[in-house]
Motif scaffolding. Structure first.
Motif, PDB file in Angstrom:
ATOM      1  N   TYR A   1      87.856  94.025  45.791  1.00 31.56           N
ATOM      2  CA  TYR A   1      86.396  94.188  45.840  1.00 31.56           C
ATOM      3  C   TYR A   1      85.759  93.445  44.677  1.00 31.56           C
ATOM      4  O   TYR A   1      86.328  93.391  43.575  1.00 31.56           O
ATOM      5  CB  TYR A   1      85.997  95.657  45.706  1.00 31.56           C
TER       6      TYR A   1
ATOM      7  N   LYS B   1      86.835  97.865  54.466  1.00 33.05           N
ATOM      8  CA  LYS B   1      87.942  96.927  54.657  1.00 33.05           C
ATOM      9  C   LYS B   1      88.763  97.224  55.908  1.00 33.05           C
ATOM     10  O   LYS B   1      89.673  96.460  56.233  1.00 33.05           O
ATOM     11  CB  LYS B   1      88.859  96.940  53.423  1.00 33.05           C
TER      12      LYS B   1
ATOM     13  N   LYS C   1      97.211 108.400  52.071  1.00 31.14           N
ATOM     14  CA  LYS C   1      96.000 108.935  52.677  1.00 31.14           C
ATOM     15  C   LYS C   1      96.286 110.203  53.464  1.00 31.14           C
ATOM     16  O   LYS C   1      95.477 111.115  53.537  1.00 31.14           O
ATOM     17  CB  LYS C   1      95.369 107.877  53.577  1.00 31.14           C
TER      18      LYS C   1
ATOM     19  N   PHE D   1      88.186 105.705  46.638  1.00 31.00           N
ATOM     20  CA  PHE D   1      88.873 104.445  46.939  1.00 31.00           C
ATOM     21  C   PHE D   1      89.295 104.401  48.412  1.00 31.00           C
ATOM     22  O   PHE D   1      89.122 103.390  49.092  1.00 31.00           O
ATOM     23  CB  PHE D   1      90.105 104.292  46.038  1.00 31.00           C
ATOM     24  N   VAL D   2      89.850 105.505  48.889  1.00 32.42           N
ATOM     25  CA  VAL D   2      90.305 105.568  50.279  1.00 32.42           C
ATOM     26  C   VAL D   2      89.127 105.398  51.232  1.00 32.42           C
ATOM     27  O   VAL D   2      89.214 104.701  52.254  1.00 32.42           O
ATOM     28  CB  VAL D   2      91.047 106.897  50.545  1.00 32.42           C
TER      29      VAL D   2
ATOM     30  N   ILE E   1      97.548 104.132  47.690  1.00 31.79           N
ATOM     31  CA  ILE E   1      96.836 104.025  46.409  1.00 31.79           C
ATOM     32  C   ILE E   1      97.902 104.145  45.327  1.00 31.79           C
ATOM     33  O   ILE E   1      98.341 105.237  44.968  1.00 31.79           O
ATOM     34  CB  ILE E   1      95.780 105.142  46.274  1.00 31.79           C
TER      35      ILE E   1
ATOM     36  N   ASP F   1      91.054  99.358  56.331  1.00 32.69           N
ATOM     37  CA  ASP F   1      92.421  99.286  55.813  1.00 32.69           C
ATOM     38  C   ASP F   1      92.852 100.672  55.355  1.00 32.69           C
ATOM     39  O   ASP F   1      92.027 101.542  55.080  1.00 32.69           O
ATOM     40  CB  ASP F   1      92.464  98.294  54.640  1.00 32.69           C
ATOM     41  N   ASN F   2      94.171 100.875  55.289  1.00 31.24           N
ATOM     42  CA  ASN F   2      94.705 102.183  54.901  1.00 31.24           C
ATOM     43  C   ASN F   2      95.929 102.010  53.996  1.00 31.24           C
ATOM     44  O   ASN F   2      97.020 102.455  54.314  1.00 31.24           O
ATOM     45  CB  ASN F   2      95.070 102.974  56.160  1.00 31.24           C
ATOM     46  N   PRO F   3      95.731 101.360  52.849  1.00 35.57           N
ATOM     47  CA  PRO F   3      96.900 101.100  51.998  1.00 35.57           C
ATOM     48  C   PRO F   3      97.247 102.319  51.152  1.00 35.57           C
ATOM     49  O   PRO F   3      96.466 103.261  51.021  1.00 35.57           O
ATOM     50  CB  PRO F   3      96.415  99.959  51.108  1.00 35.57           C
TER      51      PRO F   3
ATOM     52  N   ASN G   1      88.048 101.766  51.369  1.00 37.95           N
ATOM     53  CA  ASN G   1      89.053 100.987  52.090  1.00 37.95           C
ATOM     54  C   ASN G   1      88.904 101.173  53.598  1.00 37.95           C
ATOM     55  O   ASN G   1      89.005 100.229  54.380  1.00 37.95           O
ATOM     56  CB  ASN G   1      90.462 101.411  51.669  1.00 37.95           C
ATOM     57  N   ARG G   2      88.643 102.401  53.976  1.00 38.51           N
ATOM     58  CA  ARG G   2      88.535 102.722  55.405  1.00 38.51           C
ATOM     59  C   ARG G   2      87.308 102.084  56.042  1.00 38.51           C
ATOM     60  O   ARG G   2      87.387 101.519  57.136  1.00 38.51           O
ATOM     61  CB  ARG G   2      88.481 104.239  55.557  1.00 38.51           C
TER      62      ARG G   2
ATOM     63  N   HIS H   1      91.674  95.577  43.585  1.00 37.36           N
ATOM     64  CA  HIS H   1      91.995  95.842  44.981  1.00 37.36           C
ATOM     65  C   HIS H   1      91.105  95.073  45.955  1.00 37.36           C
ATOM     66  O   HIS H   1      90.849  95.506  47.085  1.00 37.36           O
ATOM     67  CB  HIS H   1      91.905  97.349  45.256  1.00 37.36           C
TER      68      HIS H   1
END
Length: 708
Positions: free
Chosen positions: A173, A370, A6, A362-363, A376, A372-374, A366-367, A171
């Motif tokens: 969802y 979720k 990210k 996707f980012v 990709i 979250d900051n995994p 996620n942010r 992922h």
């Protein structure tokens, strides 16, 4: 496999890059230019001016958060209406059916159809991660214009865009990916005006964008019934057409908690002035009754998380317009102190579904869905053949998809004949209010229209005829010409007959008048002379005390636009994007022509008769409703319904041609020259009930093409 962090992303390009792109015009301006003639340039300048007015007005009165909150629900209601969703359709049973299910390595796919309205089927795939222990965040994925069709069988655009749904399911969802009306398994129509000349869509207040918006609303209803879905964490995304539908549903429905429309929006400058409308079907557009620019659509998403995603070389969503839109929307987010919830993502490339554009979406989810900051670490890839994702083995016989444009937007019911003068006055008032607010809202206010600035161009006398021409301004950047013909030395005029010409009428008039006045008409391409028609005019003016005025509204005669059929279609679509129609603005031109006649010496108090044929008869009819002291209307071959023209925004939602005739007959003597009197029972009944004289409204049967 590439791994993306990210920290390597930027949601806003540097200021220098933004400023650079603001100076770059739409890449396809030359390709989509209207034409090169003086009339084309005048029209282009008109579109430029009208677009600038809407741009400058958009959100300009919003100074505080209270300003915005006060108007937000009004704007949302207007958007529902402009998407053909006012009144909101009944939320009938969805009747969902799972027609099949199969397993992937990390998720299960269900093949589903539901009915957003009875018979309006939506085919979809539902991707569910394996091992879910509690409700998960959900993504509604709306597809763009990329279907798959083999051997005459449509598998829907859900098959083309399956890689997006698969990524989300891999992922954590759940993802509900739905087909569109035109590219689904049951193929309906998006391109009504673009391809099929269904201009009555404008008159009906219908846009295929409304069907897509409604299908999305009902998709959310379905998601809320699924135990796998966390109702408080639903996002929407899609690209191109799917990007546009992402805007509609995010703006209309607060159940969307985060949105990433990809290459799905820009401003009117790009669409109308730069011509990007020529690259888009009808499903991309509202019926712009309230004359919005598109930042207002985007602003309705605030303060929810919104990532505007685009590429820098997209020819149908050019970057300069996307940046302008983002700047206006950012002001609304700032009022909420929610700047962090708005992003602008620009990547290199054309209008294409690329991995670079997907990653940022996707980012973003996620942010915000979720927290979250995994990393990709997996690309979006498809796993299935189109046949595996097909929902129907046999298409349902009760489907309405292929004809939903006929019924989606309600039209006005045939009215009852008023039983009293008070009833009639109330009905007439309601119709006139609807016409002003819903059909002709795009007319300029009187102050904005400006002076007529009527100027005599020439006045000559030849062969027993006095022939004069006057130029006047209908509105800024619309300069038109009015021709006057009468016998020489006419001292007292009994009446001015204003004949409004369509393309065929203009050619016939030129063919006659060039016989005696070719020099005065040398600014036109003259047809072969019609000596018999000219002699007929000579005979007419020997004995009549009338003045004959001839007028071609914008786009005809001296102001004729590019004759290319495709360009004519795109010109008409530009008008609609501005909250107007070509025919509606021609009504305005006729009004101004009658006003110009009043400015000519000795004609200020002379009765005016209006005449028109076919579509132009309808335009003349409506002009008479808004101008005082029109003594008489002679309407030749007037269409029974706006279904056949002329086209005015939304008119069929409130009234049709017979009701307009009845209103006109109260103000002016009306003569219809028709093959028979069928279809005109309503004005006949009103005239009888209101005890109007027999001559106030007449239908005269004619059996040939000779105009009276």
């Amino acid at each position: 496999m590439a791994i993306y962090e990210k920290s390597k992303f930027t949601y806003l390009p540097c200021l220098t890059l933004i400023l650079l792109y603001l100076c770059v015009p739409c890449l396809a301006v030359d390709k989509w230019a209207i034409g090169t003639s003086p009339a084309d340039r005048m029209l282009a300048e008109y579109f430029r001016t009208e677009t600038a007015k809407l741009r400058d007005r958009c959100l300009s009165d919003i100074k505080t958060l209270d300003d915005w909150k006060t108007k937000r629900e009004v704007y949302r209601k207007q958007l529902f209406e402009m998407l053909s969703l006012e009144p909101l359709p009944e939320k009938t049973e969805l009747s969902p059916v799972i027609t099949g299910k199969f397993e992937g390595d990390a998720f299960t796919v269900e093949k589903i159809h539901y009915q957003s309205r009875p018979g309006l089927y939506v085919t979809a795939n539902f991707y569910i991660p394996k091992g879910l222990e509690k409700p998960a965040p959900a993504i509604l994925y709306v597809c763009g214009h990329g279907g798959i069709k083999k051997d005459g069988i449509s598998y829907g655009n859900k098959a083309r865009y399956q890689h997006h749904a698969a990524w989300f399911a891999r992922h954590g969802y759940v993802c509900f990916i739905i087909d569109t009306l035109q590219l689904g398994e049951i193929e309906g129509i998006h391109h009504g005006t673009y391809r099929y000349k269904m201009w009555w869509w404008n008159s009906r207040g219908y846009t295929s964008a409304g069907v897509e918006a409604w299908n999305c609303i009902r998709a959310l209803d379905y998601l809320e019934t699924r135990k796998e879905v966390d109702k408080d964490r639903i996002g929407v995304t899609g690209r191109s057409g799917g990007g546009a539908y992402s805007w509609w549903i995010a703006a209309l429905d607060d159940r969307i908690k985060a949105a990433v429309p990809v290459a799905g929006i820009t401003d009117l400058q790009n669409h109308v002035v730069d011509g990007c409308v020529e690259g888009h079907c009808d499903c991309m557009y509202i019926v712009n009754t309230y004359r919005w620019d598109y930042p207002l659509v985007a602003a309705l998403v605030a303060p929810r998380p919104l990532l505007i995603s685009n590429s820098d070389k997209d020819s149908i969503f050019p970057l300069d317009g996307v940046v302008r839109l983002h700047e206006k929307v950012r002001d609304i987010y700032k009022l909420y102190n929610a700047d962090k919830n708005l992003g602008l993502h620009i990547t290199e490339g054309p209008h294409k579904d690329t991995q670079e554009m997907r990653i940022h979406a996707f980012v973003w989810f996620n942010r915000f869905l979720k927290d979250d900051n995994p990393l990709i670490d997996k690309p979006a890839v498809g796993f299935f053949e189109a046949e595996q994702l097909r929902v129907f083995d046999k298409l349902p016989g009760d489907q309405t998809n292929t004809r939903i444009h006929e019924s989606f937007t309600p039209k006005a019911s045939p009215p009852l004949v008023p039983q009293s003068a008070d009833e009639w006055a109330k009905q007439r008032k309601a119709w006139m209010k609807a016409l002003r607010e819903k059909s002709f809202r795009g007319w300029p206010p009187e102050a904005e229209a400006g002076s007529l600035d009527t100027k005599k161009v020439f006045s000559v006398e030849k062969q027993g005829i006095r022939f004069s021409a006057y130029d006047f301004t209908s509105q800024p950047h619309v300069r038109l010409r009015l021709y006057m013909v009468h016998r020489p030395k006419l001292k007292k005029t009994e009446m001015v007959t204003l004949k409004v010409l369509d393309e065929q009428g203009w050619k016939e008039w030129l063919a006659a008048m060039r016989v005696g006045f070719a020099d005065e008409l040398d600014d036109q391409t003259l047809p072969d002379p019609d000596k018999k028609a000219f002699q007929s005019k000579q005979e007419l003016f020997k004995n009549t005390k009338r003045v004959m005025a001839y007028f071609a509204p914008r786009g005809i005669g001296l102001t004729a636009w590019n004759p290319d059929e495709r360009k004519q279609t795109q010109i008409r679509r530009r008008f609609m994007l501005l909250g107007q129609t070509r025919d509606g603005m021609r009504v305005w031109d006729v009004r101004r022509a009658t006003q110009a006649i009043r400015t000519i010496d000795s004609l200020s108090d002379t009765p005016i008769q209006l005449r028109g044929k076919k579509n132009m008869a309808g335009i003349v009819l409506y002009a008479s409703l808004f101008e005082p002291s029109i003594a008489r209307l002679d309407l030749w071959d007037l269409p029974n319904s706006h279904r056949d023209g002329p086209t005015f925004l939304n008119v069929l939602r409130y009234l049709d041609m017979p009701q307009a005739v009845a209103m006109a007959a109260e103000r002016s003597r009306v003569r219809l020259y028709q093959k028979d009197d069928s279809g005109w029972q309503f004005p006949q009944a009103v005239a009888q009930k209101m005890d109007w004289t027999e001559k106030q409204f007449q239908v005269l049967a004619v059996s040939n093409e000779r105009e009276p």
